[in-house]
Motif scaffolding. Structure first.
Motif, short mmCIF file in Angstrom:
data_model
loop_
_atom_site.label_atom_id
_atom_site.label_comp_id
_atom_site.label_asym_id
_atom_site.label_seq_id
_atom_site.Cartn_x
_atom_site.Cartn_y
_atom_site.Cartn_z
N LEU A 226 0.66 -1.39 0.09
CA LEU A 226 0.00 0.18 -0.20
C LEU A 226 0.64 1.08 -0.12
O LEU A 226 0.58 1.53 -0.39
CB LEU A 226 -1.11 -0.34 1.37
N THR A 230 1.17 5.22 -2.03
CA THR A 230 1.21 6.30 -1.98
C THR A 230 2.17 6.87 -1.67
O THR A 230 2.58 8.11 -2.08
CB THR A 230 0.82 6.21 -0.11
N ASN A 285 -2.45 0.08 -4.63
CA ASN A 285 -3.96 -0.28 -4.30
C ASN A 285 -5.00 -1.22 -3.86
O ASN A 285 -4.91 -2.20 -2.28
CB ASN A 285 -5.10 1.33 -3.55
N ASP A 289 -4.92 -4.00 -1.17
CA ASP A 289 -6.18 -5.14 -0.47
C ASP A 289 -6.69 -6.03 -0.47
O ASP A 289 -6.79 -7.13 0.31
CB ASP A 289 -7.31 -4.42 -1.14
#
Length: 301
Positions: A226, A230, A285, A289
């Motif tokens: 993740l 970012t 992402n 997830d």
């Protein structure tokens, strides 16, 4: 005596099968991730991005830094599939080469955050007491600032450029890793096998890095995946503000900054770099997830 022997043999079977049972959660997690459509989409997007970055010199139809002032702001056509920018440079070629910078920033910045954050969180959660209080107060100070503002402040002090951008984004990501690792270490260090390792005379750091941290890998892997998306987004934001990667390097955020002046007359200059950032961050992402759902036992039926 024979009954006792049979009983011992009967009890030996589960002990022999115990190592195999330990592997099952990992296989189940991987199977769950592969069966998830969203995580598969994320994985496919990331693999495509890596392939584009690796073979950029073969895929790019033009030199990403060579411009032609007579071809400024050309709309998408057969010669330039995604059009040209304010200096007549091919946007497709710049996007392809820009994927290399984005992956480099994502991996190195997250690597910095992973190493430092994991170490701080591990020693904080394992040793506790005054060390835990000291480390966590420093982490709280870092988390008190919005990530992009903290990155801007670090780059303003260190200076512009690709290297300083990766360092700044890496420092911003340290608190997340430190807190996740600390919470995982706190839950693992009281386990029976940790107590057995201590009773066997193992040193503290050996217990920490040989027995505790390997059992905290699942949340670390999820956070790493993740965090790459970012980091790419933060680096693009710094470049958009003129503080990150500097021209003429084809960085997606810098391309957005250069093209915003022609947003109404040549929207493709902004649309395609924005889509590149969107798809890349979305891929990481979705994969993150999927990994989180696969490693979380509460999501399993």
């Amino acid at each position: 005596m024979s009954a006792e022997v049979k009983l011992d043999n009967h009890n030996a079977a589960p002990l022999a099968a115990h190592p195999t049972e330990k592997k099952r959660p990992i296989f189940e997690a991987l199977k769950s991730m592969i069966s998830s459509k969203t995580s598969l989409i994320g994985l496919i997007l990331i693999v495509l991005l890596i392939l584009v970055a690796l073979f950029a010199s073969f895929l790019a139809p033009h030199d990403p830094t060579q411009g032609d002032l007579f071809s400024r702001y050309k709309s998408p056509s057969g010669a330039h599939w995604l059009g040209t920018d304010e200096l007549g440079r091919d946007i497709l070629s710049r996007l392809i080469y820009g994927s290399r910078i984005s992956i480099q920033v994502g991996l190195i910045a997250v690597g910095i955050a992973l190493v430092i954050g994991t170490f701080l969180g591990a020693i904080s959660g394992f040793f506790g007491k005054w060390l835990d209080m000291l480390v966590m107060r420093v982490i709280d100070i870092l988390m008190a600032f919005p990530s992009i503002l903290l990155a801007i402040a670090i780059v303003a002090v260190m200076g512009k450029g690709l290297t300083n951008t990766m360092i700044a984004v890496g420092i911003v990501g340290i608190p997340q890793f430190a807190r996740i690792v600390r919470s995982s270490v706190l839950s693992v260090k009281e386990s029976e096998y940790i107590e057995a390792a201590r009773a066997g005379g193992a040193r503290q750091f050996r217990v920490l890095f040989r027995h505790v941290l390997p059992n905290c890998m699942a949340p670390i892997i999820v956070q790493t995946t993740l965090s790459i998306g970012t980091a790419i987004l933060d680096a693009a934001g710094l470049s958009f503000l003129g503080l990150g990667v500097q021209p003429p390097k084809p960085e997606w955020g810098a391309m957005l900054d250069a093209g915003r002046a022609a947003l109404q007359t040549a929207p493709w200059v902004v649309i395609f770099p924005g889509l590149a950032i969107l798809i890349t961050v979305l891929g990481f992402n979705l994969l993150g997830d999927g990994l989180r759902d696969a490693f979380d036992p509460r999501t399993k039926k």
